[in-house]
Design an enzyme around this catalytic site. Structure first.
Site, PDB file in Angstrom:
ATOM      1  N   HIS A 247     -14.783  39.848  21.245  1.00  0.00           N
ATOM      2  CA  HIS A 247     -16.053  39.678  20.523  1.00  0.00           C
ATOM      3  C   HIS A 247     -16.768  41.026  20.405  1.00  0.00           C
ATOM      4  O   HIS A 247     -16.274  42.047  20.880  1.00  0.00           O
ATOM      5  CB  HIS A 247     -16.926  38.651  21.242  1.00  0.00           C
ATOM      6  CG  HIS A 247     -16.300  37.297  21.324  1.00  0.00           C
ATOM      7  ND1 HIS A 247     -15.719  36.807  22.478  1.00  0.00           N
ATOM      8  CD2 HIS A 247     -16.145  36.331  20.386  1.00  0.00           C
ATOM      9  CE1 HIS A 247     -15.231  35.595  22.267  1.00  0.00           C
ATOM     10  NE2 HIS A 247     -15.472  35.283  20.985  1.00  0.00           N
TER      11      HIS A 247
ATOM     12  N   SER B  82     -15.337  31.940  16.831  1.00  0.00           N
ATOM     13  CA  SER B  82     -16.495  32.605  17.425  1.00  0.00           C
ATOM     14  C   SER B  82     -16.785  33.962  16.797  1.00  0.00           C
ATOM     15  O   SER B  82     -17.903  34.478  16.922  1.00  0.00           O
ATOM     16  CB  SER B  82     -16.294  32.764  18.939  1.00  0.00           C
ATOM     17  OG  SER B  82     -15.066  33.396  19.225  1.00  0.00           O
TER      18      SER B  82
ATOM     19  N   ASP C 182     -14.383  41.431  28.032  1.00  0.00           N
ATOM     20  CA  ASP C 182     -14.253  40.804  26.715  1.00  0.00           C
ATOM     21  C   ASP C 182     -14.099  41.912  25.681  1.00  0.00           C
ATOM     22  O   ASP C 182     -15.077  42.578  25.318  1.00  0.00           O
ATOM     23  CB  ASP C 182     -15.492  39.951  26.414  1.00  0.00           C
ATOM     24  CG  ASP C 182     -15.430  39.290  25.038  1.00  0.00           C
ATOM     25  OD1 ASP C 182     -14.472  39.548  24.283  1.00  0.00           O
ATOM     26  OD2 ASP C 182     -16.369  38.525  24.714  1.00  0.00           O
TER      27      ASP C 182
END
Length: 456
Positions: A436, A196, A433
């Site tokens: 990312h 990702s 998070d």
């Protein structure tokens, strides 16, 4: 910009002249570190000429003329001291630069050889500087950004994190030009392969190009799994993402997911036609429990419930490297490997020396770290990456974004992600998070470096 979307089921290299045409010689001060001391050829010639003129004049002094000897010795000594002074200055400057370049290196472990431009521009050593001309696009103008990266749309209250530009230590990066990218890559395919974080970079590049392209440019998005492609139809340029978190294959056997550490042919057949390929992997090799992407690992016919994850990563990367060496025509295809993207779950890493800190992770961080280095050890995964790439017969270009990304503790979605429920957002300690990156944000810099490496 007119975009059509479809669903599907499971580059020419432009070189620019160096802005200066000075010629340099290099004195190797330390063979082990290959520290190079640059002196302009004209300066060096002048020193040599003066040095030997003084020496010859000294030799031609009459043995009985003591004043001649004194004058000539004094002249000879001054020139020698001047040369030593210049060399010392050059050594100190070069040593500082080499020290910063090798901040993360193990003393006994060499970096893989990079592209030639690294000798003149230390792209990956520098600092973050405020620049109010950034960001290069707005999230509202780029509808392809996934919810988990779209921090502004999902309530991030601050925006200063968008106003920083990467400044290499000894050169200026050209600003990204989306039209130039399309023209240079006309008729070509750029493919990102990995996890990702690769998708993070893929979406960033599409947004950066789209911002510069004419609103009338015809585009098409084809979403699929594992392959998604965004096409700039007027230029014949395709920008693709192929999801392969481990790069090597995962096969289903007797209802179990088996990670094939020595097999990559299932994934690799989809990469053969790309003109530029950028690979990444790393994070998934550390996942355990419900986040683990496999049930067994298979290596040389033996099956394992688990093994040392660094050993597994090394086996997988060697399989990838051998596949690239044996299957990619490097005269036609540019190959990049993006280094490990860091996480920021441990505030003690960036709060060294602080008596206390209320932070539990990246939540609430709004500005990058100052300086050129990050105060924790070089990631063990990167030592594996360095070693494998260094052993390739034709090494991939290492886009070494690890350290510059480590400085951006402020760049993560934290709780401002469309993937989180209200309950999760209310508990940032458990849900933030810090892996990312927001878009716009740090991956735009990765792509600016990618752009430089491709075309300069």
């Amino acid at each position: 910009m007119h975009t059509t979307t479809e669903k599907t089921e499971p580059a020419k290299r432009h070189k620019t002249e160096t802005p200066h045409s000075f010629h340099f010689i290099y004195i190797y001060y330390n063979k082990e570190t290959q520290l190079q001391i640059p002196l302009s050829l004209s300066a060096f010639s002048a020193f040599v000429s003066s040095y030997f003129s003084s020496l010859m004049a000294l030799l031609h002094c009459n043995n009985n003329d003591s004043s001649c000897h004194q004058r000539r010795w004094w002249s000879f000594l001054k020139i020698s001291l001047c040369l030593v002074s210049v060399l010392e200055t050059q050594i100190a400057s070069s040593a500082l630069l080499m020290s910063l370049r090798n901040h993360h290196n193990n003393h006994h472990h060499k970096r893989p050889m990079l592209q030639a431009n690294q000798s003149t521009c230390s792209l990956f050593v520098g600092t973050w500087v405020r620049d109010d001309t950034y960001p290069m696009y707005q999230s509202s103008s780029c509808p392809i950004i996934d919810a988990e990266f779209n921090c502004q749309m999902y309530g991030r209250p601050d925006s200063d994190y968008l106003k920083y530009r990467w400044q290499p230590l000894n050169c200026q990066l050209p600003r990204f030009n989306g039209v130039e990218f399309l023209m240079n890559m006309r008729g070509k395919t750029v493919m990102f392969v990995g996890d990702s974080l690769g998708r993070n970079q893929w979406e960033s590049l599409i947004c950066m190009i789209s911002e510069a392209a004419s609103p009338r440019t015809q585009t098409q998005m084809i979403r699929g799994d594992p392959l998604s492609t965004f096409k700039f139809l007027d230029y014949g340029v395709s920008v693709s993402f192929y999801r392969a978190p481990y790069l090597v294959d995962i096969d289903a056997e007797h209802g179990k997911r088996v990670l094939k550490l020595e097999d990559i042919t299932g994934n690799g057949k989809f990469w053969l036609d790309a003109d530029v390929i950028s690979f990444n992997t790393g994070h998934w090799w550390t996942h355990k429990g419900s986040l683990q992407g496999w049930d067994y690992m298979e290596s040389k016919g033996s099956y394992y419930k688990d093994m040392d994850r660094l050993i597994a990563l090394e086996k997988g990367l060697k399989t990838w490297a051998n596949w690239v060496d044996n299957n990619i025509d490097r005269s036609k295809t540019r190959v990049f490997f993006q280094s490990i993207s860091p996480t920021h779950y441990n505030p003690s890493e960036w709060s060294v020396g602080a008596t206390s800190t209320k932070a539990k992770n990246c939540y609430g961080e709004t500005s990058p770290m100052s300086g050129t280095t990050y105060p924790v050890a070089y990631p063990d995964q990167m030592r594996v990456v360095d070693a494998v790439i260094g052993d390739m017969s034709n090494p991939a270009y290492l886009l070494d974004i690890t350290m510059l990304s480590e400085l951006r503790k402020d760049g993560h979605p934290s709780i401002y992600s469309g993937d989180l429920s209200p309950e999760q957002k209310a508990n940032p300690v458990r849900s933030a998070d810090c892996s990312h990156w927001c878009l716009p944000g740090l991956p735009d810099t990765w792509n600016q470096l990618f752009y430089y490496a491709l075309f300069y």
